[in-house]
Design a protein around this motif. Structure first.
Motif, short mmCIF file in Angstrom:
data_model
loop_
_atom_site.label_atom_id
_atom_site.label_comp_id
_atom_site.label_asym_id
_atom_site.label_seq_id
_atom_site.Cartn_x
_atom_site.Cartn_y
_atom_site.Cartn_z
N SER A 128 0.84 -1.20 0.00
CA SER A 128 0.00 0.00 0.00
C SER A 128 0.87 1.24 0.00
O SER A 128 2.05 1.21 0.35
N ALA A 129 0.25 2.36 -0.39
CA ALA A 129 0.98 3.63 -0.46
C ALA A 129 -0.01 4.76 -0.63
O ALA A 129 -1.21 4.55 -0.86
N PHE A 130 0.50 5.98 -0.52
CA PHE A 130 -0.23 7.17 -0.94
C PHE A 130 0.21 7.48 -2.37
O PHE A 130 1.40 7.47 -2.67
N ALA A 131 -0.76 7.77 -3.23
CA ALA A 131 -0.46 8.15 -4.62
C ALA A 131 -0.86 9.60 -4.84
O ALA A 131 -1.84 10.08 -4.27
N VAL A 142 -3.68 3.79 -2.43
CA VAL A 142 -3.67 2.63 -3.31
C VAL A 142 -3.21 1.43 -2.48
O VAL A 142 -2.40 1.57 -1.56
N LEU A 143 -3.78 0.27 -2.78
CA LEU A 143 -3.45 -0.95 -2.06
C LEU A 143 -3.55 -2.12 -3.03
O LEU A 143 -4.51 -2.19 -3.82
N VAL A 186 -5.19 -7.98 -7.04
CA VAL A 186 -6.22 -6.95 -7.07
C VAL A 186 -5.64 -5.65 -6.54
O VAL A 186 -5.05 -5.61 -5.45
N ALA A 187 -5.80 -4.58 -7.31
CA ALA A 187 -5.36 -3.25 -6.92
C ALA A 187 -6.57 -2.39 -6.61
O ALA A 187 -7.54 -2.37 -7.37
#
Length: 623
Positions: A128-131, A142-143, A186-187
């Protein structure tokens, strides 16, 4: 996996190059060794931050966080050992529980896990992250879920934006339930909405792992600009000042790009995973369905197919209406119009709601919005006005749910703020959000309440204890400011022009030529009526020669989760089985093992209180 060609087109490379070049302004460091190794795309370190990776095995899987179907059905949420300081693992489990229950009909007899759908145990890893979208004030989450059984030869990836304003797990019952048991990754993306609430009183919000942190320490998913005296609750969809809906297609694209990076990290021996060698299907429902249709128009040959369920989408075309337009119209007129309709689904309990609806009729007459010498005449006039604008009786009947739960007002308030890019304390109609005391007055949040927002909230308040603050105390107080909300669509003020300009930024274009798109919509949808959204979109796309198929499902409304209510379960069929079936056929066709879905008007049979069967669903025949 069979691909038409391993490297399909230079278009894919040029599209990604354009995207990543645009992201260069967000760069925080040099390219990584992996960037140099692949050479075909600039890596996502240039647009992502707060990167996390976690493993989920041995009682804590990807799909149900170890809860299984029985745990998801439990009326009590998974507990926190310390309610004031839940762990990241506890928050994740509870967020998954909450999002399953907010989307799927898990009630016994509803067919989930028996006739359709899966809650299989799927071990694997999450990334996961911040986009960040260039120019945006706030990131989106986003994960990526990568099952241990991911098929590295087949290389299947689903990209799924959350529906409504849900958090990053908001599409787990849509995409995760279908893709993970099949060995697909799965995103997900919260598409700039989500449950990253911010407590203005303590200047604290959600960190990358969902736990609460102080704004001063940094690293928050959402930290709005606000005056020193600001009080209450802010949330990203309303207060980011970004109009996130305008970028929903880009959000989906970024989630796909992050997923390719995650797959490289998960399986370095099989890297690189690229848009060329990975099968990518975008799927979403509600405004997540609208988001995947916006992704379908993005430049480049990066998507293989799109499945959009009950999408909220606006186009230039006959019959198409903006969400803000018909939502504010319904918020004002529908309570009065419903007085003319018999056999409404329960809830709301019409006997209890009737007094308020009569009051609404009178206030609308006094404001000159409707005519009629008595309540019956006023209600008939309100209903006729809705009919003239394209509302069907099926949509009005199902729309009673949104009246009963005050959804029209909640949606309108949030979207007015988002479309106008208003910040904290700037709502043009004076609304704000806060925890509410028993008498409806604002109060400060407790530590335990703040801790649960990220996992428990469904996005747009009211919910998780956060309510709408409307301090006007007059007869039919909701209608006073509802006129203000409506005038932001119809009026000539600077605020109205600002909101309409934001709405215009969300207008969808055509899907890429040759991209197979399947649209599925319930004929009875009372929240996002098919006549205003899917039908005009399909007509416009087909007129331009695009490859769009359309399933129109009779006796189906918008909310599968409400089918656990006996009256709704007796009347309406779930939408998720049709989304899953369309995905089945789409993937089979892409792999050369079947045909794409074909147009269908699905003649379902209401359950009438019986357990769901295949005969009730009347699934369109495959060809």
């Amino acid at each position: 996996m069979t691909l038409n060609t391993f490297f399909r087109s230079a278009l894919r490379l040029s599209a990604l190059t354009a995207l990543t070049t645009a992201m260069a302004a967000c760069a925080s460091g040099p390219r990584s060794p992996e960037d140099e190794k692949t050479g075909t795309r600039v890596r996502e370190s240039m647009m992502f931050s707060a990167d996390r990776a976690t493993m989920h095995r041995d009682g804590d899987d990807l799909l149900t966080a170890g809860l299984g179907l029985a745990g998801l059905r439990s009326l009590a949420p998974p507990p926190f050992a310390d309610p004031t300081a839940p762990t990241a693992a506890e928050l994740r489990r509870r967020a998954i529980w909450s999002n399953w229950r907010g989307i799927a009909d898990l009630a016994p007899g509803g067919g989930y896990g028996e006739l359709y759908g899966s809650t299989a145990t799927v071990p694997g890893r999450e990334f996961s992250a911040f986009a960040t979208v260039p120019g945006a004030h706030q990131p989106h989450r986003v994960l990526v879920q990568v099952p241990d059984a991911f098929d590295r030869k087949r290389r299947c990836l689903l990209v799924a934006p959350s529906s409504g304003s849900r958090g990053v797990y908001g599409a787990i019952a849509v995409a995760g339930a279908w893709g993970l048991p099949k060995g697909c990754a799965v995103a997900y993306t919260d598409k700039g909405t989500g449950t990253d609430y911010f407590d203005l009183d303590t200047r604290s919000g959600a960190r990358a792992d969902g736990t609460v942190g102080a704004d001063a320490a940094g690293g928050l998913a959402f930290a709005p600009a606000a005056s020193a005296g600001a009080s209450g609750v802010a949330f990203k969809h309303a207060h980011s000042q970004d109009n996130p809906e305008a970028d929903w297609g880009t959000h989906v694209h970024q989630a796909a790009a992050f997923a390719l990076q995650a797959l490289d990290r998960a399986f370095p021996a099989d890297a690189p995973f690229t848009f060329d060698n990975t099968r990518i299907i975008a799927v979403g429902i509600s405004n997540g369905g609208g988001a995947v249709l916006r992704a379908a128009e993005q430049d480049g040959d990066w998507l293989d197919a799109v499945v959009a369920g009950e999408p909220s989408v606006l186009v230039d075309g006959a019959g198409s209406r903006a969400l803000y337009d018909y939502t504010t119209e319904a918020a004002l007129l529908m309570p009065c119009a419903l007085l003319t309709m018999e056999n409404l689904p329960q809830p709301p309990l019409q006997a209890q709601a009737r007094a308020g609806w009569i009051q609404r009729c009178a206030s609308l007459r006094d404001a000159g919005v409707i005519e009629g010498a008595d309540t019956d005449a006023q209600a008939r006039d309100a209903r006729a006005r809705l009919h003239a604008q394209g509302w069907t009786d099926e949509a009005l009947r199902a729309g009673a749910l949104s009246v009963g739960f005050d959804l029209w007002r909640a949606v309108a308030i949030t979207y007015a703020s988002a479309y106008g890019r208003y910040g904290v304390g700037e709502h043009p109609c004076g609304y704000r959000w806060s925890m509410l005391a028993a008498d409806g007055t604002p109060r400060a949040a407790t530590a335990a309440e703040r801790a649960a927002w990220w996992s428990d909230a469904s996005g747009i308040p009211p919910g998780a204890g956060v309510g709408i603050v409307d301090e006007i105390a007059k007869v039919d107080p909701a209608a006073i400011r509802l006129h203000c909300l409506r005038d932001l669509w119809r009026g000539a003020s600077a605020d109205a022009e600002r909101v309409r300009r934001g709405v215009a930024e969300t207008r969808a274009g055509l899907p890429r030529a040759g991209l197979p798109v399947t649209v599925i919509h319930g004929v009875d949808d009372g929240l996002i009526p098919m006549a205003f959204t899917s039908a005009p979109y399909v007509a416009k796309a087909r007129a331009a020669g695009r490859d769009v198929r359309f399933w129109q499902v009779r006796n189906a409304q918008h909310f599968d989760a409400f089918l656990g209510l006996p009256d709704y379960g007796a009347r309406y069929l779930p939408m998720l089985p049709y989304v899953y079936a369309a995905l089945d056929r789409t993937l089979a066709a892409l792999e050369g093992e079947g045909a794409m879905p074909v147009d269908a008007v699905v003649q379902t049979v209401p359950r009438a209180g019986k357990p769901l069967t295949a005969e009730h669903l009347a699934m369109p025949a495959a060809r």
